[in-house]
Write an enzyme that holds these catalytic residues in place. Structure first.
Site, short mmCIF file in Angstrom:
data_model
loop_
_atom_site.label_atom_id
_atom_site.label_comp_id
_atom_site.label_asym_id
_atom_site.label_seq_id
_atom_site.Cartn_x
_atom_site.Cartn_y
_atom_site.Cartn_z
N ASP A 124 0.84 -1.33 -0.19
CA ASP A 124 0.07 -0.04 -0.09
C ASP A 124 0.82 1.28 0.00
O ASP A 124 1.98 1.10 0.37
CB ASP A 124 -1.00 0.02 1.19
CG ASP A 124 -0.40 -0.21 2.59
OD1 ASP A 124 0.72 -0.66 2.65
OD2 ASP A 124 -0.70 0.70 3.47
N GLU B 261 0.06 -1.70 5.45
CA GLU B 261 1.25 -1.44 6.25
C GLU B 261 1.03 0.12 6.79
O GLU B 261 1.21 0.33 8.02
CB GLU B 261 2.60 -1.66 5.77
CG GLU B 261 3.82 -1.14 6.62
CD GLU B 261 4.16 0.15 6.63
OE1 GLU B 261 5.07 0.63 7.37
OE2 GLU B 261 3.80 1.00 6.06
#
Length: 486
Positions: free
Chosen positions: A78, A145
């Site tokens: 991400d 994350e």
């Protein structure tokens, strides 16, 4: 394809360009993960996802390297979705638009996603480039994350075969990281009481914008302004004398990004509007002077607006303003053990109101658990004084430094041979997933490296082109230098 694909090392930049074309903000990584799985399968590589959505790829050793210790290259899928207020961009649908600006790669009006897209691209480029020599190799790409390390929390034992993990999420070429801070999310929820806006009151919107923002771990000690705190300071100074009534306050979008903008919808007696405008410009001059070295584009404006919202009662509004103004922010303590590194900090990342509650969201970071706990206790005590509910959740551990780490020493020796200088061995205040990986894989030897990225978690994010080449040279040389199993 963009102009990035002509940069060197070409396989890395071509893959990064493709990553930019597929939207992948936190909680929306499936399209990118699916593309990577298909890409790997087309190359005949092992590829699968676990229950947390993490992606694992495997490539056999280069002939002659079969006895080397197995390695996993790790990145997260991400990116942080931040944009300038005048940029029209839907991070769930629109591609990032990277471009070359001199020695740097940037994005048009948004975060670039070099954090951690360059690391991800480098790991995939190793798989794609058969000229790179390596032992048994895995690539682990974790989910979500940036908003709580959810993929790392979900990583199960016995899935990885590697003995060495190279994390690619560092952001300074020439620095080797062997430890990082842990963190915890903290939310203060204040009950609200509302009433009709008094007759004869003018509704206005107070806007504070133009701040740099940035990464709440990497940049927290640099002195950037926090829009939520600067707005609260102004409201606390002038709410009573101007008889301000709060309708709404919003600021920031992510708990791990230093907020660049904050907005307050206010009602006040018609005769006080001129004073509000004057005081706002006086305050702007004060904070421009205070932050002159850091914030060059700071701006404050007041404009009349229409609103159907009710106002907080006077007592409730004063309590909310006082709570936000009193909430600490920034560096709490520098480390005694690691010179120049922040030990404990917090970021007042997001402020929002709905009809019944005001919510203040913070991210607390610390190299030591007791530092994290101390800030949780301080915020809880402050919340209790205000009659607010306090919630700490999502705590993740730090990554304890290991001065005897064989892979850390190998990185240092390899860097010295390549560039004729010694890298800095560091502990980073930002959170890396390595601390969480130690739970299912306690014996795994870990290190973190990366190219130079500035302004992560803000639209000013950029990656230094030359440093990407140096990082690639280090990474591929390191893979060649991994020793055989004992």
């Amino acid at each position: 394809m963009s102009e990035l694909t002509q940069l060197s090392p070409q396989p890395l930049w071509q893959i990064f360009d493709k990553i930019c074309s597929i939207p992948h903000p936190s909680y929306h990584e499936d399209a990118l993960a699916g593309h990577i799985i298909r890409w790997a399968q087309e190359k005949g590589l092992f590829a699968e996802r676990d229950q947390a959505g993490n992606v694992l790829l495997r490539k056999p050793a280069t002939p002659g390297y079969e006895k080397r210790r197995p390695v996993v290259l790790q990145a997260h899928l991400d990116m942080v979705p931040q944009k300038n207020s005048d940029t029209v961009h839907d991070f769930t649908r629109d591609p990032i638009q990277p471009y070359i600006d001199g020695d740097w790669v940037k994005a048009r009006g948004t975060t670039l996603g070099a954090d951690n897209g360059i690391g991800m691209a480098s790991a995939l480029a190793v798989l794609a480039d058969d000229s790179v020599q390596h032992g048994p190799l895995e690539v682990l790409l974790t989910m979500t994350e940036e908003t709580g390390m959810e993929g790392a929390f979900g990583l199960q034992p016995n899935w990885l075969q590697a003995e060495i993990l190279i994390n690619t999420d560092s952001e300074e070429e020439g620095e080797v990281y062997m430890g990082c801070a842990g963190g915890v999310d903290f939310k203060t929820v204040l009950p609200l009481e509302r009433e009709a806006v008094p007759a004869g009151y003018q509704v206005v919107k107070l806007t504070l914008k133009g701040l740099k923002g940035g990464h709440s771990g990497v940049d927290i000690h640099l002195g950037q302004g926090n829009a939520n705190k600067l707005l609260a300071r102004f409201l606390f100074q002038h709410a009573k004398k101007l008889d301000l009534r709060v309708l709404d306050v919003t600021g920031g979008t992510l708990r791990n990004a230093i907020p660049r903008e904050a907005f307050a919808t206010l009602a006040l007696p018609q005769e006080n509007t001129e004073s509000l405008n004057s005081l706002a410009q006086q305050y702007l001059a004060v904070i421009q002077t205070e932050l002159a070295a850091k914030e060059k584009k700071l701006a404050i404006s007041v404009e009349p607006v229409q609103s159907e919202l009710q106002a907080l009662t006077k007592a409730c509004g004063d309590k909310f303003i006082a709570l936000l103004n009193a909430t600490p922010n920034g560096v709490i303590r520098m480390s005694d053990d690691v010179k120049g590194v922040v030990e404990t900090s917090l970021n007042v990342g997001v402020v929002s109101l709905d009809e019944k509650t005001a919510t203040i969201r913070c991210l607390i970071r610390s190299l030591i658990d007791s530092g994290k706990e101390n800030v949780v206790e301080s915020l809880t005590a402050l919340g209790q004084l205000a009659g607010a509910e306090c919630i700490a959740k999502g705590s993740y551990p730090g990554w304890k430094p290991d001065a005897a780490s064989p892979v850390m020493h190998l990185v240092r020796e390899t860097y010295q041979k390549l560039f004729n200088k010694t890298p800095n061995i560091q502990v980073i205040h930002a959170g890396l997933e390595c601390g969480l990986f130690k739970k299912p894989y306690p014996n795994m030897d870990m290190v973190s490296i990366g190219p130079t990225i500035t302004g992560p978690h803000s639209p000013d994010e950029q990656v230094h082109i030359k440093s990407v080449g140096q990082y690639w040279t280090l990474l591929t040389a390191l893979l060649r230098a991994i020793p055989e199993k004992a």
